[in-house]
Motif scaffolding. Structure first.
Motif, PDB file in Angstrom:
ATOM      1  N   ASN A  26      38.807  64.860  63.777  1.00  5.32           N
ATOM      2  CA  ASN A  26      37.501  64.169  63.744  1.00  5.32           C
ATOM      3  C   ASN A  26      36.356  65.080  63.318  1.00  5.32           C
ATOM      4  O   ASN A  26      35.246  64.991  63.832  1.00  5.32           O
ATOM      5  N   VAL A  27      36.628  65.949  62.349  1.00  3.90           N
ATOM      6  CA  VAL A  27      35.615  66.887  61.848  1.00  3.90           C
ATOM      7  C   VAL A  27      35.181  66.452  60.453  1.00  3.90           C
ATOM      8  O   VAL A  27      36.027  66.146  59.597  1.00  3.90           O
ATOM      9  N   VAL A  28      33.882  66.451  60.206  1.00  6.05           N
ATOM     10  CA  VAL A  28      33.340  66.195  58.870  1.00  6.05           C
ATOM     11  C   VAL A  28      32.621  67.454  58.404  1.00  6.05           C
ATOM     12  O   VAL A  28      31.723  67.954  59.089  1.00  6.05           O
ATOM     13  N   LEU A  29      33.045  67.990  57.258  1.00  3.61           N
ATOM     14  CA  LEU A  29      32.325  69.091  56.609  1.00  3.61           C
ATOM     15  C   LEU A  29      31.460  68.481  55.525  1.00  3.61           C
ATOM     16  O   LEU A  29      31.966  67.900  54.562  1.00  3.61           O
ATOM     17  N   GLN A  30      30.162  68.582  55.681  1.00  8.42           N
ATOM     18  CA  GLN A  30      29.230  67.908  54.772  1.00  8.42           C
ATOM     19  C   GLN A  30      28.420  68.949  54.007  1.00  8.42           C
ATOM     20  O   GLN A  30      27.566  69.628  54.575  1.00  8.42           O
ATOM     21  N   GLY A  31      28.683  69.055  52.703  1.00  7.44           N
ATOM     22  CA  GLY A  31      27.998  70.045  51.886  1.00  7.44           C
ATOM     23  C   GLY A  31      28.481  71.447  52.195  1.00  7.44           C
ATOM     24  O   GLY A  31      29.397  71.676  52.983  1.00  7.44           O
ATOM     25  N   GLY A  32      27.862  72.426  51.547  1.00  5.10           N
ATOM     26  CA  GLY A  32      28.224  73.815  51.749  1.00  5.10           C
ATOM     27  C   GLY A  32      29.297  74.284  50.790  1.00  5.10           C
ATOM     28  O   GLY A  32      29.631  73.608  49.804  1.00  5.10           O
ATOM     29  N   GLU A  33      29.885  75.461  51.097  1.00  7.19           N
ATOM     30  CA  GLU A  33      30.884  76.029  50.212  1.00  7.19           C
ATOM     31  C   GLU A  33      31.726  77.071  50.936  1.00  7.19           C
ATOM     32  O   GLU A  33      31.287  77.690  51.906  1.00  7.19           O
ATOM     33  N   VAL A  34      32.952  77.224  50.449  1.00  6.26           N
ATOM     34  CA  VAL A  34      33.846  78.294  50.886  1.00  6.26           C
ATOM     35  C   VAL A  34      34.228  79.056  49.630  1.00  6.26           C
ATOM     36  O   VAL A  34      34.786  78.482  48.691  1.00  6.26           O
ATOM     37  N   VAL A  35      33.921  80.364  49.613  1.00  5.44           N
ATOM     38  CA  VAL A  35      34.004  81.134  48.376  1.00  5.44           C
ATOM     39  C   VAL A  35      34.705  82.459  48.610  1.00  5.44           C
ATOM     40  O   VAL A  35      34.480  83.131  49.622  1.00  5.44           O
ATOM     41  N   SER A  36      35.571  82.857  47.684  1.00  7.76           N
ATOM     42  CA  SER A  36      36.059  84.237  47.619  1.00  7.76           C
ATOM     43  C   SER A  36      35.780  84.765  46.227  1.00  7.76           C
ATOM     44  O   SER A  36      35.860  84.028  45.243  1.00  7.76           O
ATOM     45  N   THR A  37      35.421  86.037  46.148  1.00  8.99           N
ATOM     46  CA  THR A  37      34.985  86.590  44.871  1.00  8.99           C
ATOM     47  C   THR A  37      35.834  87.747  44.365  1.00  8.99           C
ATOM     48  O   THR A  37      36.046  87.891  43.174  1.00  8.99           O
ATOM     49  N   SER A  38      36.303  88.600  45.256  1.00  9.08           N
ATOM     50  CA  SER A  38      37.021  89.793  44.827  1.00  9.08           C
ATOM     51  C   SER A  38      38.388  89.453  44.272  1.00  9.08           C
ATOM     52  O   SER A  38      39.120  88.631  44.829  1.00  9.08           O
ATOM     53  N   GLY A  70      58.822  66.836  66.954  1.00 11.59           N
ATOM     54  CA  GLY A  70      57.456  66.360  66.749  1.00 11.59           C
ATOM     55  C   GLY A  70      56.369  67.321  67.163  1.00 11.59           C
ATOM     56  O   GLY A  70      55.197  66.952  67.198  1.00 11.59           O
ATOM     57  N   SER A  71      56.722  68.558  67.486  1.00 11.13           N
ATOM     58  CA  SER A  71      55.705  69.530  67.887  1.00 11.13           C
ATOM     59  C   SER A  71      55.087  70.177  66.654  1.00 11.13           C
ATOM     60  O   SER A  71      55.581  70.046  65.545  1.00 11.13           O
ATOM     61  N   GLY A  72      54.023  70.901  66.875  1.00 11.80           N
ATOM     62  CA  GLY A  72      53.384  71.600  65.779  1.00 11.80           C
ATOM     63  C   GLY A  72      51.901  71.313  65.693  1.00 11.80           C
ATOM     64  O   GLY A  72      51.370  70.428  66.366  1.00 11.80           O
ATOM     65  N   ALA A  73      51.221  72.075  64.866  1.00 13.53           N
ATOM     66  CA  ALA A  73      49.783  71.907  64.696  1.00 13.53           C
ATOM     67  C   ALA A  73      49.470  70.564  64.043  1.00 13.53           C
ATOM     68  O   ALA A  73      50.293  70.009  63.307  1.00 13.53           O
ATOM     69  N   GLN A  74      48.253  70.078  64.302  1.00 10.30           N
ATOM     70  CA  GLN A  74      47.842  68.798  63.743  1.00 10.30           C
ATOM     71  C   GLN A  74      46.428  68.889  63.173  1.00 10.30           C
ATOM     72  O   GLN A  74      45.547  69.503  63.780  1.00 10.30           O
ATOM     73  N   ILE A  75      46.237  68.282  62.017  1.00 14.85           N
ATOM     74  CA  ILE A  75      44.917  68.120  61.420  1.00 14.85           C
ATOM     75  C   ILE A  75      44.753  66.628  61.166  1.00 14.85           C
ATOM     76  O   ILE A  75      45.446  66.053  60.323  1.00 14.85           O
ATOM     77  N   ILE A  76      43.865  65.985  61.916  1.00 18.29           N
ATOM     78  CA  ILE A  76      43.825  64.523  61.952  1.00 18.29           C
ATOM     79  C   ILE A  76      42.390  64.027  61.777  1.00 18.29           C
ATOM     80  O   ILE A  76      41.453  64.552  62.378  1.00 18.29           O
ATOM     81  N   ASN A  77      42.232  63.003  60.943  1.00 11.00           N
ATOM     82  CA  ASN A  77      40.939  62.302  60.789  1.00 11.00           C
ATOM     83  C   ASN A  77      39.811  63.256  60.406  1.00 11.00           C
ATOM     84  O   ASN A  77      38.698  63.171  60.936  1.00 11.00           O
ATOM     85  N   CYS A  78      40.074  64.153  59.476  1.00 15.16           N
ATOM     86  CA  CYS A  78      39.050  65.102  59.025  1.00 15.16           C
ATOM     87  C   CYS A  78      38.635  64.787  57.596  1.00 15.16           C
ATOM     88  O   CYS A  78      39.445  64.322  56.785  1.00 15.16           O
ATOM     89  N   ILE A  79      37.369  65.050  57.299  1.00 20.13           N
ATOM     90  CA  ILE A  79      36.821  64.742  55.977  1.00 20.13           C
ATOM     91  C   ILE A  79      36.092  65.962  55.431  1.00 20.13           C
ATOM     92  O   ILE A  79      35.246  66.543  56.118  1.00 20.13           O
TER      93      ILE A  79
END
Length: 388
Positions: free
Chosen positions: A137-149, A174-183
Motif C-alpha cells: 500500500n505504498v505510493v511513490l509520487q514523483g521524484g527519482e532514483v539515480v545511479s551515475t558511476s 507460500g512463504s517469502g517476501a511480499q510486495i503488494i498494492n504498490c504504485i
C-alpha cells in the motif's frame, strides 16, 4: 516549511554531484525525528507497531534501520504511514535501507518527491528485503532514483521501491517476501552505473520466493549501462527486472516507458526461472525499447518485448490466457533466445495473438482488478492514472 537553521544529517559515504559534495543519504535542512520510535519503546519496550507522518520521521526510519547501534531490522514489527510525506524543498538524497525484515504499510499514502542518488549495490527506498518482509500500500509520487558511476564492481540492482529480494521463503509453502498494492507514480529510475533496474523491484535472487501482486509502474525506467563488451549491457523492466528464482508476479501493470541498452521488458526484463507461468494477469501498455542502436550485442542475447524481454529455454514464464499487451506499442509479448523449448514454441504459436489488447479496451477490467487502489485508470487511448 524548510528550516534554514536545522542541523544536517550525515553518513560516512560521500558522492559528488554538480560540483558539490554531499553525504550519501544526506537531507539538508531537515532534522531527523525519532520520537515515533524511541518514545513508543520508552513507554512499551515490546511495542511492534509504529507510525510515521513527516519527512523528519521518514529520515529517522532510514537512519534507525541502517544504524548498527540500533541493530534494528524491524523483524516482527510494522511501520505504517499515517499521512502523505512530501520531500519537496529538501536538498539531498535518501540513502537506501540496507536490510529490512519487517512490514511497511503505506496505507495508500504517498511518499512524494523522494530522491535517491546512490552507487551502492542494492538501491531503492528499501535496498534489500528478506524472507518475512512485506511492503504494501505504498505510493511513490514523483521524484527519482539515480545511479551515475560506471565503476560499480558488481551487477548492481535498482528498483524505485526495492533493490533486491534475497533468501526469501519457498513457493511450496507460500512463504517469502511480499510486495503488494504498490504504485510507482512518476518516480523515474535512471541508471548509468547499475545494469539491472526496474520500476518496482530490481532483482529476485537465486533461491528466493517473492510475491509481487497488484502493483503498477507508471514511471519511466531507463538503463544506460554499457561498456565495450557484448555481455555487459543494461536490463530494464516495469515491475521486476530479472527473476532467477521461483517468484510470482500477478495482476501487475506497466504504463511507464522502458528503455535499456540490452534487454527491456514491460513486466520483467528476463526470465531464468524454471517456475512455470509465474507471470499471471499482467498487462503492458507502454513503449519498451532495447537495445540502443550501434551496440555490439550477440544476436541471441538481447531483446525487448511487452511482457518479458528475454526468455531462456526452461519454461513458459507467463500465462497467455491472462496476460495482455497493447501491440500498438510493442509488437511481441517476448523475445526468445536461440534455444527455444518445444513448450515455449507451442505456447507462442498458440497464444500470443490473443494477448493483443488496446489500452482503451482494458480500462474497465483494470479498474476492477485495482478496485481497492486509491487510483483509477482513465478511459481513453492514453494510459493514465488519477486519484479516486
Amino acid at each position: 516549511m524548510v528550516n534554514e537553521n536545522a542541523k544536517r544529517t550525515t553518513t560516512k559515504n560521500t558522492i559528488f554531484e554538480s560540483s558539490k559534495m554531499y553525504a550519501l543519504g544526506e537531507i539538508r535542512n531537515i532534522v531527523a525525528s525519532k520520537e515515533w520510535y524511541e518514545g513508543v519503546l520508552s513507554e512499551n519496550s515490546s511495542a511492534t507497531e509504529f507510525v510515521i507522518d513527516t519527512p523528519e520521521e521518514l529520515i529517522a526510519f532510514v537512519q534507525i534501520a541502517n544504524d548498527d547501534n540500533y541493530n534494528e531490522s524491524f523483524s516482527g514489527k510494522t511501520v505504517k504511514m499515517g499521512a502523505d510525506i512530501d520531500l519537496n524543498g529538501y536538498e539531498g538524497s535518501i540513502v537506501p535501507i540496507k536490510h529490512f525484515h519487517g512490514t511497511f504499510d503505506g496505507q495508500n499514502h504517498s511518499i512524494k518527491n523522494m530522491r535517491i542518488v546512490s552507487n551502492e549495490e542494492n538501491v531503492g527506498l528499501f535496498g534489500c528485503i528478506y524472507q518475512e518482509a512485506v511492503i504494501k500500500n505504498v505510493v511513490l509520487q514523483g521524484g527519482e532514483v539515480v545511479s551515475t558511476s560506471k565503476d560499480v564492481n558488481n551487477d548492481g540492482y535498482m528498483g524505485a521501491l526495492v533493490g533486491c529480494a534475497f533468501k526469501s521463503g519457498s513457493i511450496s509453502d507460500g512463504s517469502g517476501a511480499q510486495i503488494i498494492n504498490c504504485i510507482n507514480l512518476g518516480c523515474r529510475v535512471v541508471s548509468s552505473g547499475h545494469k539491472n533496474v526496474a520500476g518496482i523491484l530490481g532483482f529476485a535472487a537465486l533461491e528466493t520466493h517473492v510475491t509481487i501482486r497488484n502493483c503498477i509502474n507508471a514511471a519511466a525506467v531507463e538503463c544506460n549501462y554499457w561498456i565495450s563488451d557484448p555481455a555487459t549491457g543494461g536490463n530494464a523492466a516495469g515491475i521486476l527486472n530479472a527473476n532467477d528464482s521461483d517468484s510470482s508476479v500477478a495482476d501487475c501493470v506497466n504504463i511507464g516507458s522502458i528503455h535499456s541498452t540490452k534487454v527491456a521488458g514491460g513486466i520483467i526484463s528476463s526470465s531464468y526461472s524454471e517456475n512455470y507461468k509465474f507471470i499471471t494477469g499482467c498487462y503492458n501498455a507502454s513503449q519498451v525499447v532495447a537495445p540502443q542502436e550501434n551496440m555490439p550485442w550477440q544476436w541471441d542475447s538481447y531483446g525487448s518485448a511487452a511482457i518479458v524481454g528475454v526468455v531462456d529455454s526452461y519454461s513458459t514464464p507467463f500465462d497467455y490466457l491472462t496476460c495482455a499487451y497493447d501491440d500498438n506499442l510493442c509488437d511481441t509479448p517476448f523475445w526468445a533466445c536461440a534455444n527455444w523449448s518445444n513448450e515455449l514454441t507451442t505456447e507462442y504459436n498458440k497464444g500470443w495473438t490473443s494477448m493483443k489488447k488496446s489500452y482503451s479496451t482494458m480500462v474497465s477490467s483494470l479498474n476492477a482488478t485495482f478496485s481497492d487502489s486509491p487510483y483509477r485508470f482513465v478511459e481513453g487511448n492514453t494510459p493514465a492514472l488519477v486519484k479516486k
